[in-house]
Design a protein around this motif. Structure first.
Motif, PDB file in Angstrom:
ATOM      1  N   LYS A  44      79.445  70.454   0.991  1.00  0.00           N
ATOM      2  CA  LYS A  44      78.376  71.356   1.417  1.00  0.00           C
ATOM      3  C   LYS A  44      77.328  71.497   0.317  1.00  0.00           C
ATOM      4  O   LYS A  44      76.122  71.469   0.576  1.00  0.00           O
ATOM      5  N   ALA A  45      77.792  71.661  -0.917  1.00  0.00           N
ATOM      6  CA  ALA A  45      76.869  71.777  -2.043  1.00  0.00           C
ATOM      7  C   ALA A  45      76.033  70.513  -2.196  1.00  0.00           C
ATOM      8  O   ALA A  45      74.815  70.576  -2.444  1.00  0.00           O
ATOM      9  N   LEU A  46      76.674  69.356  -2.040  1.00  0.00           N
ATOM     10  CA  LEU A  46      75.950  68.089  -2.157  1.00  0.00           C
ATOM     11  C   LEU A  46      74.896  67.954  -1.069  1.00  0.00           C
ATOM     12  O   LEU A  46      73.761  67.515  -1.329  1.00  0.00           O
ATOM     13  N   LEU A  47      75.247  68.335   0.162  1.00  0.00           N
ATOM     14  CA  LEU A  47      74.301  68.229   1.271  1.00  0.00           C
ATOM     15  C   LEU A  47      73.106  69.167   1.063  1.00  0.00           C
ATOM     16  O   LEU A  47      71.952  68.773   1.298  1.00  0.00           O
ATOM     17  N   LEU A  48      73.368  70.394   0.613  1.00  0.00           N
ATOM     18  CA  LEU A  48      72.273  71.335   0.372  1.00  0.00           C
ATOM     19  C   LEU A  48      71.395  70.873  -0.783  1.00  0.00           C
ATOM     20  O   LEU A  48      70.159  70.982  -0.724  1.00  0.00           O
ATOM     21  N   ALA A  49      72.022  70.364  -1.843  1.00  0.00           N
ATOM     22  CA  ALA A  49      71.249  69.863  -2.986  1.00  0.00           C
ATOM     23  C   ALA A  49      70.399  68.665  -2.571  1.00  0.00           C
ATOM     24  O   ALA A  49      69.234  68.546  -2.977  1.00  0.00           O
ATOM     25  N   THR A  50      70.980  67.777  -1.768  1.00  0.00           N
ATOM     26  CA  THR A  50      70.240  66.601  -1.298  1.00  0.00           C
ATOM     27  C   THR A  50      69.076  67.006  -0.405  1.00  0.00           C
ATOM     28  O   THR A  50      67.964  66.494  -0.534  1.00  0.00           O
ATOM     29  N   ALA A  51      69.336  67.940   0.502  1.00  0.00           N
ATOM     30  CA  ALA A  51      68.278  68.390   1.407  1.00  0.00           C
ATOM     31  C   ALA A  51      67.169  69.085   0.631  1.00  0.00           C
ATOM     32  O   ALA A  51      65.970  68.838   0.863  1.00  0.00           O
ATOM     33  N   GLY A  52      67.542  69.960  -0.309  1.00  0.00           N
ATOM     34  CA  GLY A  52      66.533  70.651  -1.113  1.00  0.00           C
ATOM     35  C   GLY A  52      65.759  69.699  -1.993  1.00  0.00           C
ATOM     36  O   GLY A  52      64.530  69.795  -2.115  1.00  0.00           O
ATOM     37  N   GLY A  53      66.472  68.761  -2.619  1.00  0.00           N
ATOM     38  CA  GLY A  53      65.805  67.768  -3.454  1.00  0.00           C
ATOM     39  C   GLY A  53      64.874  66.878  -2.650  1.00  0.00           C
ATOM     40  O   GLY A  53      63.785  66.510  -3.122  1.00  0.00           O
ATOM     41  N   SER A  54      65.284  66.506  -1.434  1.00  0.00           N
ATOM     42  CA  SER A  54      64.442  65.668  -0.587  1.00  0.00           C
ATOM     43  C   SER A  54      63.168  66.394  -0.177  1.00  0.00           C
ATOM     44  O   SER A  54      62.077  65.804  -0.150  1.00  0.00           O
ATOM     45  N   ALA A  55      63.304  67.686   0.156  1.00  0.00           N
ATOM     46  CA  ALA A  55      62.120  68.475   0.514  1.00  0.00           C
ATOM     47  C   ALA A  55      61.175  68.605  -0.682  1.00  0.00           C
ATOM     48  O   ALA A  55      59.948  68.533  -0.530  1.00  0.00           O
ATOM     49  N   TYR A  56      61.739  68.767  -1.867  1.00  0.00           N
ATOM     50  CA  TYR A  56      60.912  68.854  -3.078  1.00  0.00           C
ATOM     51  C   TYR A  56      60.218  67.516  -3.338  1.00  0.00           C
ATOM     52  O   TYR A  56      59.019  67.469  -3.677  1.00  0.00           O
ATOM     53  N   TRP A  57      60.932  66.403  -3.191  1.00  0.00           N
ATOM     54  CA  TRP A  57      60.351  65.074  -3.363  1.00  0.00           C
ATOM     55  C   TRP A  57      59.219  64.874  -2.357  1.00  0.00           C
ATOM     56  O   TRP A  57      58.148  64.341  -2.703  1.00  0.00           O
ATOM     57  N   ALA A  58      59.452  65.309  -1.114  1.00  0.00           N
ATOM     58  CA  ALA A  58      58.404  65.175  -0.101  1.00  0.00           C
ATOM     59  C   ALA A  58      57.178  66.000  -0.473  1.00  0.00           C
ATOM     60  O   ALA A  58      56.033  65.575  -0.232  1.00  0.00           O
ATOM     61  N   ALA A  59      57.397  67.180  -1.071  1.00  0.00           N
ATOM     62  CA  ALA A  59      56.270  68.009  -1.501  1.00  0.00           C
ATOM     63  C   ALA A  59      55.459  67.301  -2.580  1.00  0.00           C
ATOM     64  O   ALA A  59      54.216  67.337  -2.565  1.00  0.00           O
ATOM     65  N   LEU A  60      56.138  66.647  -3.501  1.00  0.00           N
ATOM     66  CA  LEU A  60      55.438  65.949  -4.587  1.00  0.00           C
ATOM     67  C   LEU A  60      54.680  64.716  -4.102  1.00  0.00           C
ATOM     68  O   LEU A  60      53.806  64.208  -4.816  1.00  0.00           O
ATOM     69  N   HIS A  61      55.016  64.234  -2.915  1.00  0.00           N
ATOM     70  CA  HIS A  61      54.345  63.058  -2.353  1.00  0.00           C
ATOM     71  C   HIS A  61      53.553  63.414  -1.093  1.00  0.00           C
ATOM     72  O   HIS A  61      53.212  62.537  -0.294  1.00  0.00           O
ATOM     73  N   ALA A  62      53.254  64.694  -0.942  1.00  0.00           N
ATOM     74  CA  ALA A  62      52.565  65.152   0.272  1.00  0.00           C
ATOM     75  C   ALA A  62      51.098  64.745   0.253  1.00  0.00           C
ATOM     76  O   ALA A  62      50.465  64.676  -0.797  1.00  0.00           O
ATOM     77  N   HIS A  63      50.578  64.479   1.440  1.00  0.00           N
ATOM     78  CA  HIS A  63      49.147  64.220   1.626  1.00  0.00           C
ATOM     79  C   HIS A  63      48.561  65.422   2.369  1.00  0.00           C
ATOM     80  O   HIS A  63      48.751  65.581   3.569  1.00  0.00           O
ATOM     81  N   GLY A  64      47.915  66.264   1.623  1.00  0.00           N
ATOM     82  CA  GLY A  64      47.330  67.454   2.231  1.00  0.00           C
ATOM     83  C   GLY A  64      48.056  68.719   1.816  1.00  0.00           C
ATOM     84  O   GLY A  64      49.274  68.724   1.596  1.00  0.00           O
ATOM     85  N   ALA A  65      47.299  69.791   1.735  1.00  0.00           N
ATOM     86  CA  ALA A  65      47.826  71.062   1.252  1.00  0.00           C
ATOM     87  C   ALA A  65      48.865  71.649   2.203  1.00  0.00           C
ATOM     88  O   ALA A  65      49.882  72.206   1.765  1.00  0.00           O
ATOM     89  N   THR A  66      48.629  71.518   3.506  1.00  0.00           N
ATOM     90  CA  THR A  66      49.551  72.109   4.477  1.00  0.00           C
ATOM     91  C   THR A  66      50.934  71.485   4.381  1.00  0.00           C
ATOM     92  O   THR A  66      51.958  72.194   4.374  1.00  0.00           O
TER      93      THR A  66
END
Length: 362
Positions: A44-66
């Motif tokens: 469970k911890a691994l899945l939450l860490a992976t999901a949170g890390g993936s969302a953070y990675w997506a934020a760093l590669h986002a196109h657009g403020a929204t």
């Protein structure tokens, strides 16, 4: 400020403490299990860490403020859920076997949230868990300008609408811990300072390293990688993410110490008339007891009385331990009324209204 010693009635005065200990030992022995995290907890911890890390990675590669704001806020919310399911147990040394590993886990998980895990654990474990709902000893109910949460605290007209605006205060809790509580503890302005947490130059170094790493990860790195984003958008995402993550957690636990419970002032002789186990029943409650999913999702925070009675046991055990709590409560004639979420909400609102009007809880 230094607090005088406070004592509960000796546990030998009642078989209750022994009963809780024996029931836990029997439960674990019968299952051939241990009190700590297991493979499911790690997954469970691994899945939450992976999901949170993936969302953070997506934020760093986002196109657009929204897109950036949405991914960034989601990342903080998921990482808060990771903390709920790991850091909380680790602070009670109920995730890994050794204190060192629990401290390392807490440091890593707390980093994106910004709180110092050592100071938070001291406030939570030593002050809140030992002295729940006791004036000056439970730092979670200390008087403040916006919330009256104990019948012995001064009344003011500004509290009249606290049952309406308390979600805003809940949302501000995490930022307040980051930028006020932690620094007040560090600078010796609170009773936590008397406990010698993070003492000396090494303590200062660890404290500042944690704050600096949080700043670098959550603010400096996005600012560097997304120069066209705008400082205002970044700060908005940071504030919104912290507030929503805070609201999600605080909303789950505040009512458990407000719903038809008792509050205490310290007697003149410093002795309370009941044992520590009895005190837990008088100051806390469980909700959604029969829902395994609730416990799994919120790290056992719904079974809050059970957690207070068994703080050194990983939350994966709480649904079954809650059955023991209910049985022993009936046997020893202690108040145990598990609530559903709607009942908890109503009790919480009723309490805040009564406190806002200046009266005792109904």
């Amino acid at each position: 400020m230094s607090l005088p010693a406070l004592r509960f009635r000796h546990p030998a005065s009642t078989p209750l403490a022994a009963a809780f200990r024996d029931e836990l030992q029997h439960y674990l022995a019968q299952r051939g299990d241990h009190r700590l995290a297991d493979g499911g907890s790690y997954l469970k911890a691994l899945l939450l860490a992976t999901a949170g890390g993936s969302a953070y990675w997506a934020a760093l590669h986002a196109h657009g403020a929204t897109t950036f704001v949405a991914c960034y806020v989601l990342a903080l919310w998921l990482l808060m859920m990771l903390a709920v399911n790991t850091l909380h147990d680790a602070s009670h040394h109920a995730f890994f076997q050794t204190r060192a590993m629990n401290r390392v886990l807490a440091r890593l998980v707390a980093l994106p949230l910004g709180i110092d895990p050592d100071y938070w654990a001291e406030r939570h474990v030593h002050f809140h868990h030992r002295f729940a709902n006791i004036e000056h000893y439970d730092l979670d109910i200390e008087p403040n300008a916006l919330l009256r949460q104990a019948p012995f605290q001064p009344q003011s007209a500004r509290y009249r609408y606290q049952h309406l605006y308390w979600p805003l205060l809940a949302a501000l809790s995490l930022p307040y811990i980051n930028w006020v509580f932690d620094w007040a503890d560090r600078l010796g302005r609170t009773p936590v300072a008397q406990r010698g947490v993070l003492a000396g130059a090494r303590g200062w170094a660890l404290f500042l390293a944690g704050k600096g790493a949080h700043f670098a990860l959550m603010l400096w790195l996005p600012w560097q990688l997304l120069p066209g984003l705008g400082t205002g958008t970044l700060l908005l995402a940071y504030a919104l993410g912290q507030m929503l993550a805070s609201l999600a957690v605080v909303a789950l636990i505040l009512g458990t110490h407000w719903a038809d419970v008792r509050f205490y002032r310290v007697p003149a002789d410093g002795r309370l008339p009941h044992t520590w186990h009895e005190h837990a029943f008088y100051t806390c409650c469980d909700w959604n007891v029969s829902s395994w999913l609730s416990c799994a999702c919120v790290g056992g925070l719904n079974l809050h009385l059970t957690h207070h009675l068994y703080p050194g046991v990983n939350h994966r055990h709480y649904p079954r331990l809650a059955q023991i709590v209910a049985r022993l409560a009936q046997q020893y004639r202690l108040p145990y009324q598990p609530l559903n979420w709607r009942q908890l909400w109503r009790a919480q609102q009723r309490f805040l209204r009564e406190m806002g009007r200046g009266g005792p809880p109904a």
